[in-house]
Structure formats: structure tokens, C-alpha cells
Design a protein around this motif. Structure first.
Motif, PDB file in Angstrom:
ATOM      1  N   LYS A   1      -3.285   8.299  -1.179  1.00  0.00           N
ATOM      2  CA  LYS A   1      -2.960   7.474  -0.009  1.00  0.00           C
ATOM      3  C   LYS A   1      -3.962   7.641   1.145  1.00  0.00           C
ATOM      4  O   LYS A   1      -3.620   8.154   2.217  1.00  0.00           O
TER       5      LYS A   1
ATOM      6  N   ILE B   1      -6.080   5.783  -5.314  1.00  0.00           N
ATOM      7  CA  ILE B   1      -5.637   5.317  -3.992  1.00  0.00           C
ATOM      8  C   ILE B   1      -4.132   5.538  -3.866  1.00  0.00           C
ATOM      9  O   ILE B   1      -3.647   6.037  -2.850  1.00  0.00           O
ATOM     10  N   ASP B   2      -3.400   5.199  -4.908  1.00  0.00           N
ATOM     11  CA  ASP B   2      -1.948   5.353  -4.831  1.00  0.00           C
ATOM     12  C   ASP B   2      -1.523   6.813  -4.809  1.00  0.00           C
ATOM     13  O   ASP B   2      -0.498   7.155  -4.240  1.00  0.00           O
TER      14      ASP B   2
ATOM     15  N   ALA C   1      -7.778   2.479  -8.190  1.00  0.00           N
ATOM     16  CA  ALA C   1      -6.437   2.133  -7.681  1.00  0.00           C
ATOM     17  C   ALA C   1      -5.452   3.281  -7.911  1.00  0.00           C
ATOM     18  O   ALA C   1      -4.649   3.623  -7.037  1.00  0.00           O
ATOM     19  N   THR C   2      -5.536   3.906  -9.084  1.00  0.00           N
ATOM     20  CA  THR C   2      -4.642   5.028  -9.399  1.00  0.00           C
ATOM     21  C   THR C   2      -4.819   6.141  -8.374  1.00  0.00           C
ATOM     22  O   THR C   2      -3.851   6.745  -7.905  1.00  0.00           O
TER      23      THR C   2
ATOM     24  N   THR D   1      -4.790  -4.088  -6.396  1.00  0.00           N
ATOM     25  CA  THR D   1      -3.883  -3.550  -7.414  1.00  0.00           C
ATOM     26  C   THR D   1      -2.985  -2.448  -6.858  1.00  0.00           C
ATOM     27  O   THR D   1      -1.825  -2.319  -7.240  1.00  0.00           O
ATOM     28  N   ALA D   2      -3.543  -1.638  -5.960  1.00  0.00           N
ATOM     29  CA  ALA D   2      -2.806  -0.455  -5.487  1.00  0.00           C
ATOM     30  C   ALA D   2      -1.650  -0.856  -4.571  1.00  0.00           C
ATOM     31  O   ALA D   2      -1.730  -1.869  -3.872  1.00  0.00           O
ATOM     32  N   ASP D   3      -0.606  -0.027  -4.574  1.00  0.00           N
ATOM     33  CA  ASP D   3       0.505  -0.266  -3.644  1.00  0.00           C
ATOM     34  C   ASP D   3       0.118   0.182  -2.246  1.00  0.00           C
ATOM     35  O   ASP D   3       0.469  -0.431  -1.258  1.00  0.00           O
ATOM     36  N   HIS D   4      -0.612   1.296  -2.180  1.00  0.00           N
ATOM     37  CA  HIS D   4      -1.017   1.804  -0.870  1.00  0.00           C
ATOM     38  C   HIS D   4      -2.238   1.027  -0.381  1.00  0.00           C
ATOM     39  O   HIS D   4      -3.155   0.750  -1.153  1.00  0.00           O
TER      40      HIS D   4
END
Ligand code: COA
Ligand code: AMP
Length: 634
Positions: A159, A155-156, A152-153, A188-191
């Protein structure tokens, strides 16, 4: 005394970098010639081959198909865990990659877009990476042993437009489902990526999310092959996240031009292989060794590469590497010392070696962690070939120091990776930036500019690039390693100067582990150190201070903490030891004395720092360590 070929090449590379690399660059196919070999107009950000245009996938595949290697093997996938061997010629691999590039295009991926590849060690991982390179997309491979949170880290940070994964990986006999990890990470990720392309492996059928998930096989069935897109030499080819001091990993950027030039050259100069030979890097595509020496360098150079989905031991036994070498006529093997320590532990007399014909095997290269002379000598005795310890980092992408076997081998010194490779002006500085005399230990730095292939910056973070690597000494890159240069000019890499540890050749951040531990409700404070281990090199060990009033047993809490690190960082962290203490030793200004704790755990000599707040704490630490078996007695 005559000057060796190595010395001539090295001197030329330092005195005339533009002349040297300009001529080396002729080994690569350029769509447009560069304007400048070295663009220093925006130092300390240096760019190699600016103005040049090329395609890394074209250089890895198409040019060999067109140049007479179409039917030669490009890639062998050998998977003892699924009892599969598959072979791809250069033509077959080019066709698969071009078609998968078409799949990416169908999902809207284009030049400059990021694609995360989260895959086990299967041929499709390489196909996905090269397909990105083909259309100018930027891949970011995430190692399968990292948990959803780490994914997730990433991915954010980068992007991605798309994520490519498989339904599962196989760890010896354990099937690891990737899809729940991916779904958890995206949640979990925002993106959010537009599409996820999933390769369904026979062992597990992943549940698909409609409208987002695409089946690899189905998409390949309808896609049309995509052509190579010409990109600037300075455009990013990939981002590879690596551990730093904090929990937030660093997004190491690799460009296209300098990378192709340096890696192609390294195959002959360092590894002394010829096009057409079989080169095997027993690593994982999730690490830099996998990027450079499973995927790009062997293919740039027209060799056959190997993707091995197995371990040095247990798949099925400690003869696994010898089986692969003899079955596929491997000429050169590259792996981490820990793999050889694993083999040595199970088959100390090398009995299994006798079952295989290794007559074509020429040399073994080791890197990724400090190589203890015992392991090096054992490997040399068993195999009867040169064993070359070479030193490098994710940031550089290829060796900083090595015995360059293609430039006339220099005398070996066990424990030293020999001398700097062409392009690397390596120096040892004291804390004030003065060059240290021979044999005196200090910070190892590389004078700027770094040679082609090294990181031009961190992904969307020029400031962190400068603060992490360039701000300590003006005009120098800080490697993060400490060591010395001896009277013969040989380098000795002794330890890290930061909180990075190396477990089984895997680079990990103790800072990230501390962040995971601190998130537990009962933890007031903690510190993680790397203790010496005769098998994995180092192992993480946590010291935990509980909040006052916590009454649950230490044993239960430690169990939860171990589980927590596994879930937040991943099994690869190998965090299995922690001890509860009353207080942590600190300086009067509050800095935790991790180095002192490490010395006590390792049983090495240490001085009690003059600035220590309360020396009695060290006695408590020693007692706690004693209870869990440290220092080790072997
Ligand atoms: N996906 C999921 N889990 C993974 C994984 C992956 N891709 N890779 C490792 N893991 C897991 C392991 O199964 C292990 O889990 P466990 O705690 O349940 O036993 C954990 O992560 C720690 O892995 P590792 O430190 O690699 O230990 P190991 O005992 O499984 O294997 C070696 C030890 C030495 C055999 C192995 O590390 C190795 O082959 N290393 C040399 C090659 C290499 O990887 N080099 C990297 C840089 S060159
Ligand atoms: P990574 O970025 O994962 O490749 O890890 C790089 C770090 O591993 C280096 O900075 C060193 O600390 C260590 N390392 C790699 N190769 C060697 C080697 N041959 N000898 C000593 N340490 C090494």
C-alpha cells in the motif's frame, strides 16, 4: 595447529553474540545508543539494537561528507545502452538525495509510509531509495522485468503512498515503456497511490495523468532539501518481495540498525575492501544483491559504487565487464555465475580481456545460484584473481557462508561457498530434526537468533514468517536449501527443497507460473519444473494437461501459454518451453511428482516412487520430453 582469524571471529560471534555485534556496531553512527544489543523478549521474533536510533541515509552519505569524503566519488553511473557515464561525489549524491527526499515530502510521504520504486538501472533508482531512507519512509523496489500484474500484487500488499518510476528501461537495444505497465498495475490494484513521480528519459516521453503524476525534473526544481529523520534501529528500512512456493510473493522486511551494522562489517570481513576503493555489484537494484551491494554496503563503508545499465554480453560485446573494470578502476566485482557463463560462451579464450588493463582488480565474488566448478575455474584462469563463491538469500540480506577474504582466506574448494560467516550457526538436519553426520545431505537450517541484517519478519504477516521459516524445526530458520557439511566444516549447497527455481540468478516461483498457466481456458492441470541448463543454471518447463474436448492445436495453445506467463509474471520468468501431456504423474494421494519429472528431464537417476498412482505415465512423460529435446545430450 593455530586458530585462524576467521575461526576466532566466528567462535566469538556464536559464543558471545551481544559482545561481538555490540562492538561491530561501533562502525555505524548512532543518534541514540541502543538499550540492548539483542532483544529476545518476544522470541522467535528477535530484535537487534533495540532502543537505538539512527538514519541509514545519514550513514551512507552525510557522515562521509562531514568526515572528509565530500569530493570522493560515491557513485558512477555507466550506461553502455545510452552511451552515458555520470559521476557523483559524496557531496553531489547527498544533495540530490536530500532534494528528492524533499520531493517525497512535498507529496505527503513521511516516516513509515511506503514508496514503490519501479525503475531501470539508473542513478535515480539509488537516489529514490536513499531519499526514502532519509525521511524514514519504507521503500519497496520492484524489478523492472516483472509485469504489471506482479507490480499490482505488490501495490496491494504494501500500500504505497507514492510510486517512483521512469518513462522507460532499455534492454540492450529494446526500449521498454514502464508507464503503461505502471498505469495497468494501478488500474488492477485495489490500493491507489496518491502520487506517481515519473522520470522522463529522452528515449520515451511518458503520458502523464493529471492530478496524480508528477514530473521528476520539475519537482526537483521546486523542492527544498529534506534532513535525515532519526528512526528506531528496529524500524523497517525496506520491503523486498521474493518468490515463495505460491504466486503471492513474500514481503521480506529489513530493519535499519542490524542491516547497517552487518553490511558495514561485511565490506571489510568478507570482501576485504577499504573505504575509498571501487566496489561493483553487477546486479540490479530490484534484487537483494542490488539493495545490499550496489546501494547500502559500499556507501555505508565509504566506497565508490557502480550502477551499470548494461549486460555482460551484447553491450556491445563480451568484453563489457573488462571495459568497466579498467575504466573505473574497480577493485572488487560481485555478480552471478550466469554472467560469467554468458561471457565464457561468447569469448571462451578470453581474447577480449587482453584489450584492458585490470591491474587494480583484486577479487571476484559470485552468488545468487549454484556456481559450477567449470565456470569458477574458467573465471579464475582468465582473471588470475581469487574467485569466491558465497551463499545467501533475499531473506538474510548478506552472505550466510563465504570465504571471508578480510579474515585470512581459507583454502578454496570449488563448488563450496566455504564456511558460515560470523553470526550464522548453520546446521544440517534430517526430516525429524536430528543433526546429520558430516557429508550427509539434509535440510540446511540456521539456529536462531539470525544475526543482524536478516529479516525480522514478513511485511504485515508474522504468521507466514513463522509458517514459512520457523515452524518446521523449533528454534531454527529453514533456509529452503538442501546440502551438507563436509569433514572440514565446509558447506555444500546442492538444491532447493521447495518449488523455487533459479533462472540466470533470478529467483522464481514455479507455483506462480502454474497459477498463470491454470488461468488459460483450455488448461485442466499443469506442473512447472526447473530443468538444468548450461547457460542459465535452470529453465522453467511446463507440462500441460488440456481439458477434454479441446480441439485447437497443441502448438497454438503452448504459444498462448508462453505469452500468458510473460504477460502475467514478466519476461524475467524466461518461460519458453511447455509440452502437452495426457496426464500428470501423481501419488495415490494426488500429489504431483515434480521431482520425478525433473529427474527424467535432466537425465539423472531416479527411483519410481512406491506411492505412484500409475507408473505408465512416466513413460509418456519421457516420450514428450524426448520430443522437445530432453534430456539434453551435451
Ligand atoms: N526489464 C525488462 N525486461 C527484462 C529486464 C528488465 N530489467 N531484465 C531482464 N529482462 C528480460 C530480458 O530482456 C529477457 O527478455 P527476452 O525473453 O525477450 O529475451 C528476459 O527478461 C529474461 O532475462 P534473463 O534471464 O536475464 O536473460 P538475458 O538473456 O536477457 O540475459 C544474462 C542473461 C546472463 C546476461 C543476465 O541474466 C545477467 O546478466 N545475469 C547476471 C546478473 C544478474 O542479473 N544477477 C541477478 C542476481 S545477482
Ligand atoms: P535469492 O533470494 O534470489 O538471493 O536466492 C537465494 C537462493 O539462491 C538460495 O536459497 C539458493 O538456493 C540460491 N543460491 C544463492 N547463492 C548460492 C550459492 N552460492 N550456491 C548455491 N546456491 C545459491
Amino acid at each position: 595447529m593455530t586458530t585462524s582469524q576467521y575461526e576466532k571471529v566466528y567462535t566469538k560471534s556464536i559464543e558471545d553474540p551481544e559482545g561481538f555485534w555490540g562492538s561491530v556496531a561501533e562502525g555505524i553512527h548512532w543518534d541514540r545508543h541502543w538499550d540492548r544489543v539483542l532483544d529476545d523478549s518476544n522470541s522467535p521474533f528477535y530484535h537487534w539494537f533495540s532502543g537505538g536510533m539512527l538514519n541509514s541515509c545519514y550513514n551512507a552519505l552525510d557522515r562521509h561528507v562531514e568526515g572528509g569524503r565530500a569530493e570522493q566519488l560515491a557513485l558512477i553511473y555507466d550506461s553502455p545502452v545510452t552511451a552515458t557515464i555520470r559521476r557523483y561525489s559524496y557531496r553531489e549524491l547527498r544533495d540530490e538525495v536530500a532534494r528528492f527526499a524533499g520531493v517525497l515530502v512535498d507529496q505527503g510521504v513521511g516516516k513509515g509510509d511506503r514508496v514503490i520504486v519501479y525503475m531501470p538501472m539508473i542513478a535515480e533508482a539509488v537516489i529514490a531509495m536513499l531519499a526514502c531512507a532519509r525521511i524514514g519512509a519504507v521503500h519497496s523496489v520492484v524489478f523492472g522485468g516483472f509485469a504489471a500484474n506482479e507490480l499490482a500484487t505488490r501495490i496491494d500488499d504494501c500500500k504505497p503512498k507514492a510510486i517512483v518510476t521512469a518513462s522507460c528501461g532499455i534492454e540492450v537495444k529494446r526500449v521498454i515503456q514502464y508507464k503503461p505497465l505502471l498505469d495497468g498495475a494501478i488500474e488492477t490494484a485495489d490500493h491507489k497511490p496518491d502520487a506517481c513521480i515519473i522520470l522522463q528519459r529522452p528515449q520515451v516521453q511518458a503520458t502523464m495523468i493529471e492530478g496524480r503524476d508528477v514530473d521528476w525534473e520539475q519537482a526537483m526544481g521546486t523542492a527544498t532539501a529534506a534532513d535525515c529523520v532519526s528512526v528506531a534501529a528496529t524500524d523497517p528500512l525496506y520491503i523486498l518481495y521474493t518468490s515463495g512456493t505460491t504466486g503471492m510473493p513474500k514481503g521480506v522486511v529489513r530493519d535499519n540498525g542490524g542491516h547497517a551494522v552487518a553490511l558495514n562489517w561485511s565490506m571489510s570481513a568478507i570482501y576485504d575492501v577499504k573505504p575509498g576503493e571501487v566496489y561493483w555489484a553487477a546486479s540490479d537494484v530490484g534484487w537483494v544483491v542490488g539493495h545490499s551491494y550496489i546501494v547500502y554496503a559500499p556507501l555505508f563503508y565509504g566506497c565508490t559504487t557502480l550502477v551499470y545499465e548494461g549486460k555482460p554480453v551484447g553491450t556491445p560485446d563480451a568484453g563489457a565487464f573488462w571495459r568497466v573494470i579498467s575504466e573505473h578502476d574497480v577493485n572488487v566485482l560481485f555478480t552471478a555465475p550466469t554472467a560469467f557463463r554468458a561471457i565464457k560462451k561468447e569469448d571462451p579464450e578470453g581474447k577480449l580481456l587482453k584489450n584492458y588493463d585490470l591491474s587494480g582488480f583484486r577479487s571476484l565474488f559470485l552468488a545468487g545460484e549454484r556456481c559450477d566448478p567449470d565456470t569458477l575455474e574458467w573465471a579464475q584462469d582468465q582473471l588470475g584473481v581469487p574467485v569466491i563463491d558465497h551463499w545467501w538469500q533475499t531473506e538474510t540480506g548478506w552472505a550466510i557462508a563465504s570465504n571471508c577474504m578480510g579474515l585470512g582466506a581459507l583454502p578454496f574448494k570449488a563448488g563450496s561457498p566455504t564456511k558460515p560467516v560470523a553470526g550464522y550457526d548453520v546446521q544440517v538436519l534430517d526430516i525429524d530434526g536430528h543433526q546429520l553426520p558430516n557429508s550427509e545431505m539434509g535440510n540446511i537450517v540456521i539456529k536462531l537468533p539470525l544475526p543482524p541484517g536478516c529479516l525480522p519478519t514478513l511485511w504485515k504477516n508474522d504468521e507466514r514468517f513463522i509458517s514459512s521459516y520457523l515452524s518446521t524445526y523449533e528454534g531454527f530458520y529453514l533456509t529452503g536449501d538442501a546440502g551438507f557439511i563436509d569433514d572440514d566444516g565446509y558447506l555444500w549447497i546442492m538444491s532447493r527443497i521447495d518449488d523455487v527455481i533459479n533462472v540466470a540468478g533470478h529467483r522464481l516461483s514455479t507455483g506462480a507460473m502454474e497459477e498463470a498457466l491454470s488461468g488459460h481456458t483450455d488448461v485442466a492441470e499443469c506442473a512447472v519444473i526447473g530443468v538444468e541448463d548450461s547457460f542459465k543454471g535452470q529453465l522453467p518447463l511446463g507440462f500441460i494437461v488440456l481439458k477434454s474436448g479441446v480441439e485447437r492445436s497443441d502448438e497454438i495453445i503452448v504459444g498462448e501459454l508462453i505469452q500468458r506467463v510473460r504477460q502475467e509474471i514478466g519476461p524475467v520468468a524466461a518461460f519458453k518451453m511447455a509440452t502437452v501431456v495426457n496426464r500428470l504423474p501423481k501419488t495415490r494421494s494426488g500429489k504431483i511428482l515434480r521431482g520425478t519429472m525433473k529427474s527424467i528431464a535432466d537425465g539423472t537417476e531416479h527411483r519410481v516412487p512406491a506411492t505412484i498412482d500409475d507408473p505408465v505415465i512416466l513413460v509418456e512423460i519421457a516420450t514428450s520430453l524426448h520430443l522437445i529435446g530432453y534430456p539434453k545430450q551435451d
